[in-house]
Design a protein around this motif. Structure first.
Motif, PDB file in Angstrom:
ATOM      1  N   GLY A  74       0.815  -1.216   0.000  1.00 52.71           N
ATOM      2  CA  GLY A  74       0.000   0.000   0.000  1.00 52.71           C
ATOM      3  C   GLY A  74       0.839   1.252   0.000  1.00 52.71           C
ATOM      4  O   GLY A  74       0.547   2.224  -0.735  1.00 52.71           O
ATOM      5  N   LEU A  75       1.895   1.248   0.818  1.00 50.00           N
ATOM      6  CA  LEU A  75       2.792   2.402   0.857  1.00 50.00           C
ATOM      7  C   LEU A  75       3.488   2.587  -0.493  1.00 50.00           C
ATOM      8  O   LEU A  75       3.607   3.722  -0.997  1.00 50.00           O
ATOM      9  N   ALA A  76       3.901   1.488  -1.082  1.00 48.33           N
ATOM     10  CA  ALA A  76       4.575   1.569  -2.383  1.00 48.33           C
ATOM     11  C   ALA A  76       3.631   2.092  -3.457  1.00 48.33           C
ATOM     12  O   ALA A  76       4.031   2.887  -4.327  1.00 48.33           O
ATOM     13  N   VAL A  77       2.352   1.677  -3.413  1.00 45.77           N
ATOM     14  CA  VAL A  77       1.375   2.134  -4.406  1.00 45.77           C
ATOM     15  C   VAL A  77       1.188   3.640  -4.307  1.00 45.77           C
ATOM     16  O   VAL A  77       1.130   4.351  -5.322  1.00 45.77           O
ATOM     17  N   ILE A  78       1.084   4.170  -3.069  1.00 43.74           N
ATOM     18  CA  ILE A  78       0.911   5.616  -2.898  1.00 43.74           C
ATOM     19  C   ILE A  78       2.121   6.373  -3.449  1.00 43.74           C
ATOM     20  O   ILE A  78       1.982   7.393  -4.155  1.00 43.74           O
ATOM     21  N   VAL A  79       3.312   5.887  -3.133  1.00 48.03           N
ATOM     22  CA  VAL A  79       4.526   6.562  -3.599  1.00 48.03           C
ATOM     23  C   VAL A  79       4.595   6.551  -5.126  1.00 48.03           C
ATOM     24  O   VAL A  79       4.854   7.583  -5.773  1.00 48.03           O
ATOM     25  N   VAL A  80       4.351   5.390  -5.737  1.00 46.66           N
ATOM     26  CA  VAL A  80       4.413   5.291  -7.201  1.00 46.66           C
ATOM     27  C   VAL A  80       3.333   6.146  -7.839  1.00 46.66           C
ATOM     28  O   VAL A  80       3.563   6.812  -8.861  1.00 46.66           O
ATOM     29  N   PHE A  81       2.126   6.167  -7.242  1.00 48.54           N
ATOM     30  CA  PHE A  81       1.009   6.924  -7.808  1.00 48.54           C
ATOM     31  C   PHE A  81       1.343   8.411  -7.881  1.00 48.54           C
ATOM     32  O   PHE A  81       1.167   9.057  -8.913  1.00 48.54           O
ATOM     33  N   TYR A  82       1.836   8.966  -6.754  1.00 51.16           N
ATOM     34  CA  TYR A  82       2.137  10.412  -6.745  1.00 51.16           C
ATOM     35  C   TYR A  82       3.484  10.741  -7.384  1.00 51.16           C
ATOM     36  O   TYR A  82       3.726  11.877  -7.793  1.00 51.16           O
ATOM     37  N   ARG A  83       4.360   9.757  -7.462  1.00 48.34           N
ATOM     38  CA  ARG A  83       5.679  10.044  -8.005  1.00 48.34           C
ATOM     39  C   ARG A  83       5.686   9.910  -9.534  1.00 48.34           C
ATOM     40  O   ARG A  83       6.271  10.755 -10.229  1.00 48.34           O
ATOM     41  N   ALA A  84       4.997   8.906 -10.066  1.00 50.42           N
ATOM     42  CA  ALA A  84       5.110   8.621 -11.493  1.00 50.42           C
ATOM     43  C   ALA A  84       3.843   8.910 -12.279  1.00 50.42           C
ATOM     44  O   ALA A  84       3.915   9.246 -13.462  1.00 50.42           O
ATOM     45  N   LEU A  85       2.653   8.802 -11.628  1.00 54.82           N
ATOM     46  CA  LEU A  85       1.410   8.921 -12.386  1.00 54.82           C
ATOM     47  C   LEU A  85       0.742  10.278 -12.219  1.00 54.82           C
ATOM     48  O   LEU A  85       0.381  10.925 -13.209  1.00 54.82           O
ATOM     49  N   VAL A  86       0.517  10.699 -11.012  1.00 54.64           N
ATOM     50  CA  VAL A  86      -0.192  11.962 -10.754  1.00 54.64           C
ATOM     51  C   VAL A  86       0.658  12.817  -9.824  1.00 54.64           C
ATOM     52  O   VAL A  86       0.536  12.722  -8.605  1.00 54.64           O
ATOM     53  N   PRO A  87       1.533  13.607 -10.373  1.00 49.04           N
ATOM     54  CA  PRO A  87       2.370  14.464  -9.514  1.00 49.04           C
ATOM     55  C   PRO A  87       1.505  15.396  -8.663  1.00 49.04           C
ATOM     56  O   PRO A  87       0.525  15.970  -9.144  1.00 49.04           O
ATOM     57  N   ALA A  88       1.865  15.524  -7.388  1.00 51.01           N
ATOM     58  CA  ALA A  88       1.094  16.358  -6.467  1.00 51.01           C
ATOM     59  C   ALA A  88       2.053  17.057  -5.527  1.00 51.01           C
ATOM     60  O   ALA A  88       3.216  16.670  -5.372  1.00 51.01           O
ATOM     61  N   ASN A  89       1.559  18.089  -4.846  1.00 51.54           N
ATOM     62  CA  ASN A  89       2.411  18.812  -3.909  1.00 51.54           C
ATOM     63  C   ASN A  89       2.602  17.985  -2.640  1.00 51.54           C
ATOM     64  O   ASN A  89       1.819  17.070  -2.349  1.00 51.54           O
ATOM     65  N   PRO A  90       3.627  18.281  -1.859  1.00 49.52           N
ATOM     66  CA  PRO A  90       3.940  17.488  -0.657  1.00 49.52           C
ATOM     67  C   PRO A  90       2.781  17.425   0.345  1.00 49.52           C
ATOM     68  O   PRO A  90       2.627  16.412   1.041  1.00 49.52           O
ATOM     69  N   THR A  91       1.980  18.487   0.422  1.00 49.00           N
ATOM     70  CA  THR A  91       0.870  18.463   1.383  1.00 49.00           C
ATOM     71  C   THR A  91      -0.134  17.374   1.037  1.00 49.00           C
ATOM     72  O   THR A  91      -0.604  16.625   1.920  1.00 49.00           O
ATOM     73  N   THR A  92      -0.495  17.261  -0.225  1.00 56.76           N
ATOM     74  CA  THR A  92      -1.441  16.224  -0.663  1.00 56.76           C
ATOM     75  C   THR A  92      -0.885  14.829  -0.374  1.00 56.76           C
ATOM     76  O   THR A  92      -1.602  13.932   0.087  1.00 56.76           O
ATOM     77  N   VAL A  93       0.402  14.668  -0.654  1.00 55.47           N
ATOM     78  CA  VAL A  93       1.034  13.367  -0.400  1.00 55.47           C
ATOM     79  C   VAL A  93       0.994  13.050   1.093  1.00 55.47           C
ATOM     80  O   VAL A  93       0.686  11.915   1.504  1.00 55.47           O
ATOM     81  N   ALA A  94       1.321  14.052   1.940  1.00 58.96           N
ATOM     82  CA  ALA A  94       1.344  13.838   3.386  1.00 58.96           C
ATOM     83  C   ALA A  94      -0.036  13.438   3.901  1.00 58.96           C
ATOM     84  O   ALA A  94      -0.176  12.525   4.725  1.00 58.96           O
ATOM     85  N   LEU A  95      -1.087  14.115   3.412  1.00 58.54           N
ATOM     86  CA  LEU A  95      -2.443  13.780   3.866  1.00 58.54           C
ATOM     87  C   LEU A  95      -2.851  12.375   3.425  1.00 58.54           C
ATOM     88  O   LEU A  95      -3.509  11.640   4.171  1.00 58.54           O
ATOM     89  N   THR A  96      -2.462  11.999   2.199  1.00 58.58           N
ATOM     90  CA  THR A  96      -2.785  10.647   1.722  1.00 58.58           C
ATOM     91  C   THR A  96      -2.089   9.589   2.567  1.00 58.58           C
ATOM     92  O   THR A  96      -2.692   8.573   2.950  1.00 58.58           O
ATOM     93  N   LEU A  97      -0.804   9.832   2.867  1.00 56.66           N
ATOM     94  CA  LEU A  97      -0.078   8.880   3.717  1.00 56.66           C
ATOM     95  C   LEU A  97      -0.692   8.803   5.119  1.00 56.66           C
ATOM     96  O   LEU A  97      -0.785   7.728   5.715  1.00 56.66           O
TER      97      LEU A  97
END
Length: 480
Positions: free
Chosen positions: A18-41
């Motif tokens: 699950g953690l890997a999916v979130i990282v790959v999703f925001y890193r390679a597919l849908v770039p987002a700002n750090p705040t969005t990533v932090a809230l998703t995590l």
């Protein structure tokens, strides 16, 4: 590897995926700002805490912090942080994820404890309701059982059948009318009153309304209240079904015994009536010598006595069955009652020598002498009836704890071991006796009823071909 370890390994693997999916999703597919990533995590960590517990959430928080730093905070691809503000953001993210995980885990544990407590309430109630199968006793015990299991201040149970109301605890001075209770019984669902802290649970047997249960001063979830109402309804269904079966079996047994009684008495009445009829007809139609007339009158007298005994046994059996007999218990000496019985039944025993073995120091027993003499008489008559002429009968007694045991032994044909537990049943006659010796099968049943009415027992020990020993016990007189 046991099942718990397998589950743990699967959960660790799922958390990592699950953690890997979130990282790959925001890193390679849908770039987002750090705040969005932090809230998703953070949401993912809260999900783990709520579903699988604190240890999975804490470990994932640390791993998520490292991934967040490496993949989303500049400089990207390094575990260093160039901007001091990002250092603070990283620290806040880690603390927030850990604290949120603990809070989510605590809520989960409290929810589990509450669910466990409600399950224990339902378990205690189900045990209490299973204590009896009698419908009357169950309906009387339902309010107290529900109050004890739930800790309620008061419980009111209304049963539609007969408009009966049962209460436990609380002050029910302000009562609902029967019409109101009947209306509540037909309500389709549970009604809760927050002001009065009352919960009204309609009860159903199948699809038919059965009543209503009103509980005061307890807070349970809607599902637990529904399950509680279901338990009470099922217990009423079960007790009602058992009651119906018991009544049906009692009616069937009553009909069977009535038929057996008629068959037995009819068969036994036919012989003396035939003898009396023949003797009377002979006396009326023939001039006989005085000695012949005397013999015929003797036959009539003996057969009339036999008829009288048959009727008396039938009446006594009916009285003992319906518990209409009034026994007067008093301190009695067994020797005296045995002596009276031997004198009363001396005609039946004239072909059998009787040996008495009664200790002189026997304590008194608590008994009704009239009924004990009937018990002794029946047993002595049986010993004489089923023994060859001239064989002895032995009467003995001994103390057994708080009882005095009296035994009557014969040297008759004995009783088959398979039948020894049956001969005390009404109208049962041993197969090796039924066709050779007259009888109704009521004597030993009367003996058992008399012994049990005195708080004693009756039993038989027998070996085919070597006679039988019948023993009954009577409680010792204690003076209380």
């Amino acid at each position: 590897m046991n099942s718990n370890r397998i589950v743990a390994v699967v959960r660790w693997f799922s958390a990592a995926v699950g953690l890997a999916v979130i990282v790959v999703f925001y890193r390679a597919l849908v770039p987002a700002n750090p705040t969005t990533v932090a809230l998703t995590l953070l949401l993912f960590i809260l999900f783990l805490a709520a579903r699988w517990g604190l240890r999975f959430a804490i470990a994932t928080s640390i791993a998520a912090t490292l991934c967040y730093n490496y993949y989303f905070l500049p400089p990207i691809g390094q575990f260093t942080v160039s901007d001091p503000e990002n250092v603070l953001a990283l620290f806040v993210f880690l603390v927030t994820s850990v604290v949120a995980s603990r809070m989510s885990n605590r809520i989960r544990e409290e929810s589990d404890r509450a669910r466990q407590a409600e399950l224990e309430v339902l378990y205690r109630l189900s045990r209490a309701l299973l204590q009896t199968d009698e419908l009357v006793q169950l309906t009387n015990s339902i309010p107290s059982a529900v109050a004890l299991a739930t800790g309620a201040n008061g419980v009111l149970f209304f049963l539609l059948d007969g408009n009966r109301i049962y209460r436990s605890g609380a002050d029910w001075s302000v009562q609902l009318s029967v019409d109101q209770l009947r209306e509540l019984s037909h309500n389709p669902g549970i009604i809760s009153s927050a002001s009065a802290q009352e919960t009204m649970i309609p009860l159903r047997t199948g699809v038919r309304p059965a009543g209503v249960l009103i509980i005061r001063g307890t807070r349970l979830s809607h599902q637990s209240l529904d399950a509680l109402g279901g338990l009470v309804s099922i217990s009423l269904d079960r007790a009602s079904a058992v009651d119906d079966v018991t009544r049906a079996e009692a009616a069937k047994e009553s009909e069977r015994l009535r038929s057996l009684m008629l068959d037995s008495i009819t068969h036994e009445l036919r012989t003396p009536l035939t003898s009396i009829k023949a003797s009377v007809s002979t006396l009326l139609t023939t001039n006989l010598r005085p000695e012949v007339t005397h013999d015929l009158l003797t036959v009539i007298d003996e057969e009339a006595d036999r008829l009288n005994r048959l009727v008396s046994q039938a009446v006594e059996m009916a009285q003992l069955d319906t518990q209409e007999v009034r026994m007067t218990f008093s301190p009695q000496r067994l020797e005296a009652m045995v002596g009276t019985a031997l004198e009363t039944y001396k005609t039946a025993l004239e072909d059998h020598p009787v040996t008495l073995t009664l200790p002189s120091n026997l304590p008194q027993v608590d008994a009704d002498p009239i009924w004990i003499q009937k018990l002794l008489g029946n047993m002595l008559e049986n010993a004489a009836k089923y023994s060859a002429s001239g064989t002895p009968i032995f009467v003995s007694a001994e103390v057994r704890g708080g009882y005095v045991a009296c035994s009557i032994a014969d040297r008759g044909q004995g009783i088959d071991p398979m039948e020894q537990s049956l001969i005390f049943d009404k109208f049962y006659r041993a197969r090796n006796r039924a066709h050779h010796t007259p009888g109704t099968g009521m004597g030993l049943a009367i003996c058992r009823a008399i012994a049990e009415a005195h708080g004693g027992t009756i039993s038989v020990t027998s070996q085919p071909g070597n006679g039988s020993v019948f023993t009954f016990t009577l409680p010792r007189y204690t003076g209380v």
